[in-house]
Design a protein around this motif. Sequence first.
Motif, PDB file in Angstrom:
ATOM      1  N   CYS A  56       0.839  -1.207   0.000  1.00 42.24           N
ATOM      2  CA  CYS A  56       0.000   0.000   0.000  1.00 42.24           C
ATOM      3  C   CYS A  56       0.878   1.263   0.000  1.00 42.24           C
ATOM      4  O   CYS A  56       1.925   1.304   0.635  1.00 42.24           O
ATOM      5  CB  CYS A  56      -0.913  -0.005   1.227  1.00 42.24           C
ATOM      6  SG  CYS A  56      -1.852   1.520   1.415  1.00 42.24           S
ATOM      7  N   CYS A 101      -5.551   3.230  -2.887  1.00 43.77           N
ATOM      8  CA  CYS A 101      -4.477   3.476  -3.859  1.00 43.77           C
ATOM      9  C   CYS A 101      -4.475   2.373  -4.926  1.00 43.77           C
ATOM     10  O   CYS A 101      -5.123   1.348  -4.788  1.00 43.77           O
ATOM     11  CB  CYS A 101      -3.126   3.559  -3.139  1.00 43.77           C
ATOM     12  SG  CYS A 101      -2.594   2.007  -2.415  1.00 43.77           S
ATOM     13  N   CYS A 156      -4.674   1.461   2.978  1.00 47.08           N
ATOM     14  CA  CYS A 156      -5.629   2.555   2.780  1.00 47.08           C
ATOM     15  C   CYS A 156      -6.877   2.079   2.034  1.00 47.08           C
ATOM     16  O   CYS A 156      -7.962   2.595   2.217  1.00 47.08           O
ATOM     17  CB  CYS A 156      -4.960   3.721   2.047  1.00 47.08           C
ATOM     18  SG  CYS A 156      -4.722   3.426   0.275  1.00 47.08           S
ATOM     19  N   GLY A 157      -6.700   1.074   1.172  1.00 49.97           N
ATOM     20  CA  GLY A 157      -7.847   0.534   0.444  1.00 49.97           C
ATOM     21  C   GLY A 157      -8.184   1.305  -0.824  1.00 49.97           C
ATOM     22  O   GLY A 157      -9.047   0.873  -1.584  1.00 49.97           O
ATOM     23  N   CYS A 197      -3.431  -1.110  -3.754  1.00 51.28           N
ATOM     24  CA  CYS A 197      -4.501  -1.743  -2.967  1.00 51.28           C
ATOM     25  C   CYS A 197      -5.560  -2.352  -3.895  1.00 51.28           C
ATOM     26  O   CYS A 197      -6.031  -3.466  -3.681  1.00 51.28           O
ATOM     27  CB  CYS A 197      -5.163  -0.728  -2.034  1.00 51.28           C
ATOM     28  SG  CYS A 197      -4.294  -0.546  -0.456  1.00 51.28           S
TER      29      CYS A 197
HETATM   30 ZN   LIG Z   1      -3.350   1.574  -0.303  1.00 49.46          ZN
END
Ligand SMILES: [Zn+2]
Length: 333
Positions: free
Chosen positions: A51, A64, A61-62, A67
Amino acid sequence: MTTVLPWHNSLWQQVLRSKQQNRLPHALLLCGPQGMGKALFARRLIEMLLCEQPQTEGLPCGHCKPCHLLRAETHPDLLQVQPAETGKQIPIDIIRNTIQFCGMTAHYGRYQIVIVNPAEAMNRNAANSLLKLLEEPPSSTMLMLISHQPMALLATIRSRCQRLDFSRPDHQLTKTWLQSQLKNPALDAQLLLNLSAQAPLAALTLVETKGMAKRRELFESLIELPYGKNDPVRIAESWNKLEVAQVLQWMLGWTMDIIRYATTNQTQHFLNYDYKETLKRLAKQFYLHDLFDLLDLQQEVYQLVTGSANVKSQGLLESLAIAWVKLGTQHRR
Ligand SMILES: [Zn+2]
């Protein structure tokens, strides 16, 4: 999605600290019994390492690009190495590809991550080849070896990895977690953990695959054998339809409990305390030296069955069933 398992916490903090201090090694060996969540831990670590903006506690972070790629299982900097089929070996050409992969530059400039699961599936040549990579890993390489049986690995491989040991979780923590996952409150979390080498995910699988009913069936067929009430060959056939390593683990557990009672007259350390009365009765009926012989034979068969993919288990199970019949031919009363 990151899975956070409570018994991973101290190991996670250890890894997190290493990362923050830039002391993360190039190779990790995640070891411990099956069902401890080692692969989930590795996944959580991969999410953090790839990440671009990891959050507190190393959560990804979910949002980027890396991710997203990871979630779609298309991240180019991650290589998963495993046998083509469960129980098969990992051959050398797969490791050669792995070495090539590690020689490339990371697409996203962070890490080239390789995960080998289970590491003990590598054959001798593959393991020797991986050793060369471990001796001189490229600077952005991170190797994660997952092993249920670390002693089956080359000592030189073990010594070149930092070891993360999953075999001794906090007992109360795993029990509480398992209880919270069980939909049926009548299920006994402690017993399930006893039957799964204290590995909570394995205990949960046991419930989900109706393992307890299979175990009862196996136990009932087994305890009839010494009394000549069942045909050993037919019984061995029925065992062979189950997962053989599991069958042997159960048998070993029962034999150990019988021996435990025969030698100490106590039951408080029984793993299989739900079968306590029957196991006590058996302990009084058989000779101790016969029980030890049976234990040796079962351990030998277990090693054979788990050690190689090409063993014909039917004959081995027949010899075990016959050994149980023999227990009864000279029983004490
Ligand atoms: Zn990320």
